[in-house]
Scaffold this motif. Structure first.
Motif, PDB file in Angstrom:
ATOM      1  N   GLY A  12       4.090  -2.260  16.236  1.00  0.00           N
ATOM      2  CA  GLY A  12       4.102  -3.675  16.595  1.00  0.00           C
ATOM      3  C   GLY A  12       4.986  -4.458  15.644  1.00  0.00           C
ATOM      4  O   GLY A  12       4.596  -4.726  14.502  1.00  0.00           O
ATOM      5  N   LEU A  13       6.181  -4.833  16.086  1.00  0.00           N
ATOM      6  CA  LEU A  13       7.143  -5.527  15.230  1.00  0.00           C
ATOM      7  C   LEU A  13       7.516  -6.872  15.852  1.00  0.00           C
ATOM      8  O   LEU A  13       7.365  -7.069  17.071  1.00  0.00           O
ATOM      9  N   PRO A  14       8.005  -7.810  15.055  1.00  0.00           N
ATOM     10  CA  PRO A  14       8.236  -9.169  15.579  1.00  0.00           C
ATOM     11  C   PRO A  14       9.284  -9.250  16.676  1.00  0.00           C
ATOM     12  O   PRO A  14       9.227 -10.146  17.516  1.00  0.00           O
ATOM     13  N   ASP A  15      10.247  -8.312  16.691  1.00  0.00           N
ATOM     14  CA  ASP A  15      11.313  -8.385  17.682  1.00  0.00           C
ATOM     15  C   ASP A  15      11.274  -7.250  18.695  1.00  0.00           C
ATOM     16  O   ASP A  15      12.270  -6.963  19.353  1.00  0.00           O
ATOM     17  N   TYR A  53       0.843  -1.198   0.000  1.00  0.00           N
ATOM     18  CA  TYR A  53       0.000   0.000   0.000  1.00  0.00           C
ATOM     19  C   TYR A  53       0.877   1.248   0.000  1.00  0.00           C
ATOM     20  O   TYR A  53       0.672   2.173  -0.794  1.00  0.00           O
ATOM     21  N   VAL A  54       1.858   1.279   0.886  1.00  0.00           N
ATOM     22  CA  VAL A  54       2.747   2.447   0.964  1.00  0.00           C
ATOM     23  C   VAL A  54       3.529   2.602  -0.326  1.00  0.00           C
ATOM     24  O   VAL A  54       3.700   3.719  -0.842  1.00  0.00           O
ATOM     25  N   ARG A  55       4.012   1.508  -0.879  1.00  0.00           N
ATOM     26  CA  ARG A  55       4.772   1.578  -2.131  1.00  0.00           C
ATOM     27  C   ARG A  55       3.934   2.190  -3.245  1.00  0.00           C
ATOM     28  O   ARG A  55       4.411   3.046  -4.004  1.00  0.00           O
ATOM     29  N   LEU A  56       2.681   1.778  -3.364  1.00  0.00           N
ATOM     30  CA  LEU A  56       1.807   2.308  -4.408  1.00  0.00           C
ATOM     31  C   LEU A  56       1.517   3.792  -4.186  1.00  0.00           C
ATOM     32  O   LEU A  56       1.471   4.574  -5.131  1.00  0.00           O
ATOM     33  N   MET A  57       1.317   4.180  -2.931  1.00  0.00           N
ATOM     34  CA  MET A  57       1.052   5.580  -2.629  1.00  0.00           C
ATOM     35  C   MET A  57       2.275   6.462  -2.878  1.00  0.00           C
ATOM     36  O   MET A  57       2.151   7.648  -3.174  1.00  0.00           O
ATOM     37  N   PHE A  58       3.456   5.872  -2.765  1.00  0.00           N
ATOM     38  CA  PHE A  58       4.702   6.629  -2.845  1.00  0.00           C
ATOM     39  C   PHE A  58       5.226   6.760  -4.277  1.00  0.00           C
ATOM     40  O   PHE A  58       6.232   7.423  -4.507  1.00  0.00           O
ATOM     41  N   ARG A  59       4.538   6.163  -5.235  1.00  0.00           N
ATOM     42  CA  ARG A  59       5.051   6.131  -6.607  1.00  0.00           C
ATOM     43  C   ARG A  59       5.310   7.506  -7.187  1.00  0.00           C
ATOM     44  O   ARG A  59       6.228   7.696  -7.987  1.00  0.00           O
ATOM     45  N   SER A  60       4.500   8.496  -6.790  1.00  0.00           N
ATOM     46  CA  SER A  60       4.624   9.835  -7.371  1.00  0.00           C
ATOM     47  C   SER A  60       5.648  10.707  -6.658  1.00  0.00           C
ATOM     48  O   SER A  60       5.832  11.868  -7.032  1.00  0.00           O
ATOM     49  N   ALA A  61       6.304  10.171  -5.649  1.00  0.00           N
ATOM     50  CA  ALA A  61       7.161  11.004  -4.804  1.00  0.00           C
ATOM     51  C   ALA A  61       8.469  11.393  -5.463  1.00  0.00           C
ATOM     52  O   ALA A  61       9.088  12.390  -5.103  1.00  0.00           O
ATOM     53  N   GLY A  62       8.925  10.620  -6.444  1.00  0.00           N
ATOM     54  CA  GLY A  62      10.219  10.889  -7.040  1.00  0.00           C
ATOM     55  C   GLY A  62      11.356  10.571  -6.089  1.00  0.00           C
ATOM     56  O   GLY A  62      12.460  11.106  -6.211  1.00  0.00           O
ATOM     57  N   GLY A  63      11.100   9.687  -5.114  1.00  0.00           N
ATOM     58  CA  GLY A  63      12.117   9.322  -4.128  1.00  0.00           C
ATOM     59  C   GLY A  63      12.305   7.828  -4.051  1.00  0.00           C
ATOM     60  O   GLY A  63      11.762   7.064  -4.851  1.00  0.00           O
ATOM     61  N   ARG A  64      13.085   7.412  -3.082  1.00  0.00           N
ATOM     62  CA  ARG A  64      13.404   6.000  -2.886  1.00  0.00           C
ATOM     63  C   ARG A  64      12.692   5.475  -1.651  1.00  0.00           C
ATOM     64  O   ARG A  64      12.686   6.137  -0.605  1.00  0.00           O
ATOM     65  N   LEU A  65      12.128   4.285  -1.772  1.00  0.00           N
ATOM     66  CA  LEU A  65      11.481   3.622  -0.641  1.00  0.00           C
ATOM     67  C   LEU A  65      12.339   2.444  -0.217  1.00  0.00           C
ATOM     68  O   LEU A  65      12.677   1.587  -1.037  1.00  0.00           O
ATOM     69  N   ARG A  66      12.684   2.414   1.052  1.00  0.00           N
ATOM     70  CA  ARG A  66      13.430   1.288   1.616  1.00  0.00           C
ATOM     71  C   ARG A  66      12.588   0.670   2.723  1.00  0.00           C
ATOM     72  O   ARG A  66      12.048   1.376   3.564  1.00  0.00           O
ATOM     73  N   ARG A  67      12.493  -0.665   2.739  1.00  0.00           N
ATOM     74  CA  ARG A  67      11.656  -1.330   3.728  1.00  0.00           C
ATOM     75  C   ARG A  67      12.492  -2.190   4.664  1.00  0.00           C
ATOM     76  O   ARG A  67      13.418  -2.886   4.225  1.00  0.00           O
ATOM     77  N   ALA A  68      12.154  -2.136   5.943  1.00  0.00           N
ATOM     78  CA  ALA A  68      12.687  -3.044   6.950  1.00  0.00           C
ATOM     79  C   ALA A  68      11.498  -3.731   7.604  1.00  0.00           C
ATOM     80  O   ALA A  68      10.473  -3.096   7.831  1.00  0.00           O
ATOM     81  N   ASP A  69      11.617  -5.019   7.905  1.00  0.00           N
ATOM     82  CA  ASP A  69      10.468  -5.757   8.439  1.00  0.00           C
ATOM     83  C   ASP A  69      10.572  -6.036   9.932  1.00  0.00           C
ATOM     84  O   ASP A  69       9.740  -6.750  10.494  1.00  0.00           O
ATOM     85  N   CYS A  70      11.593  -5.482  10.596  1.00  0.00           N
ATOM     86  CA  CYS A  70      11.752  -5.686  12.029  1.00  0.00           C
ATOM     87  C   CYS A  70      12.661  -4.612  12.601  1.00  0.00           C
ATOM     88  O   CYS A  70      13.256  -3.825  11.846  1.00  0.00           O
ATOM     89  N   LEU A  71      12.772  -4.574  13.927  1.00  0.00           N
ATOM     90  CA  LEU A  71      13.633  -3.584  14.568  1.00  0.00           C
ATOM     91  C   LEU A  71      15.089  -3.738  14.130  1.00  0.00           C
ATOM     92  O   LEU A  71      15.769  -2.759  13.832  1.00  0.00           O
ATOM     93  N   ARG A  72      15.558  -4.957  14.119  1.00  0.00           N
ATOM     94  CA  ARG A  72      16.970  -5.199  13.776  1.00  0.00           C
ATOM     95  C   ARG A  72      17.291  -4.667  12.386  1.00  0.00           C
ATOM     96  O   ARG A  72      18.324  -3.999  12.186  1.00  0.00           O
TER      97      ARG A  72
END
Length: 220
Positions: free
Chosen positions: A76-79, A38-57
């Motif tokens: 709420g994250l797994p770690d 959802y965030v990736r699709l919303m961010f398409r027009s930003a002209g920027g880079r999206l980086r994702r992390a799936d946990c605190l580490r």
């Protein structure tokens, strides 16, 4: 996905607006692939880079390499709790220009601001317009952008359903985290039967519903 408009909440101590940027970086710390899509699709027009992390580490690993222009952090994250990462971001110099806390629990809003968040974004997310308006002070491409409502793909939903089952079957998983993840998934997809089963802590029904949802999805 629920498309009801949801307004973000601003921290009373919001830092001065940053100059508009092209090509900036948004760090998304989010365990759900459905939400990340959802965030990736919303961010398409930003002209920027999206980086994702799936946990605190993973989020901390990103922060050790660069300072993002904006960050959206799930609480709420797994770690552990995203509040810890938000506090670290707020103390860091140079500071991340915009720190957004997100959660399906509206009662976490005050704690998010106390940790150092600039805005609070409740789940399920609302309109694309509200999302873009939130990030527009940092990303030039979103200023006045007209964005259609995002519809994440079925592959993302399938991944989250499999992850939910794995969390219930995993021996090292925190039970509270597993239920929180499934409740959030139910909320994001408008699955009221699954949400009721989670509230009732009827684990047999939760597992049965997750398997039913997977079987209902097309193979491709």
């Amino acid at each position: 996905m629920n498309t009801d408009s949801t307004a973000t909440t601003l921290s009373p101590a919001l830092p001065p607006a940053q100059p508009y940027q092209r090509g900036g970086t948004l760090l998304l710390v989010e365990d759900s692939r459905l939400t990340a899509d959802y965030v990736r699709l919303m961010f398409r027009s930003a002209g920027g880079r999206l980086r994702r992390a799936d946990c605190l580490r993973s989020g901390r690993r990103h922060m050790s390499l660069y300072t993002p222009d904006a960050a959206i952090v799930d609480l709420g994250l797994p770690d552990g709790s995203g509040l810890d990462l938000i506090a670290e971001m707020a103390r860091r110099r140079p500071r991340t220009g915009l720190i957004v806390a997100t959660s399906g629990d509206p009662e976490m809003e005050e704690e998010a601001f106390l940790a150092g968040a600039d805005r609070f974004l409740p789940k399920p997310f609302g309109s694309g317009a509200a999302f873009c308006q939130m990030l527009a002070p940092v990303f030039f491409g979103l200023r006045g952008a007209v964005v259609e409502q995002a519809s994440p793909g079925q592959a993302a939903l399938r991944d989250d359903l499999y992850l939910a089952l794995d969390l219930l079957n995993g021996t090292g998983t925190r039970p509270a985290y597993a239920l929180q993840f499934i409740a959030q998934l139910a909320c994001m997809t408008g699955d009221f039967a699954l949400e009721r089963a989670v509230i009732a802590r009827d684990m047999a029904q939760v597992i049965a519903l997750l398997r039913d949802r997977l079987r209902a999805l097309p193979l491709i």
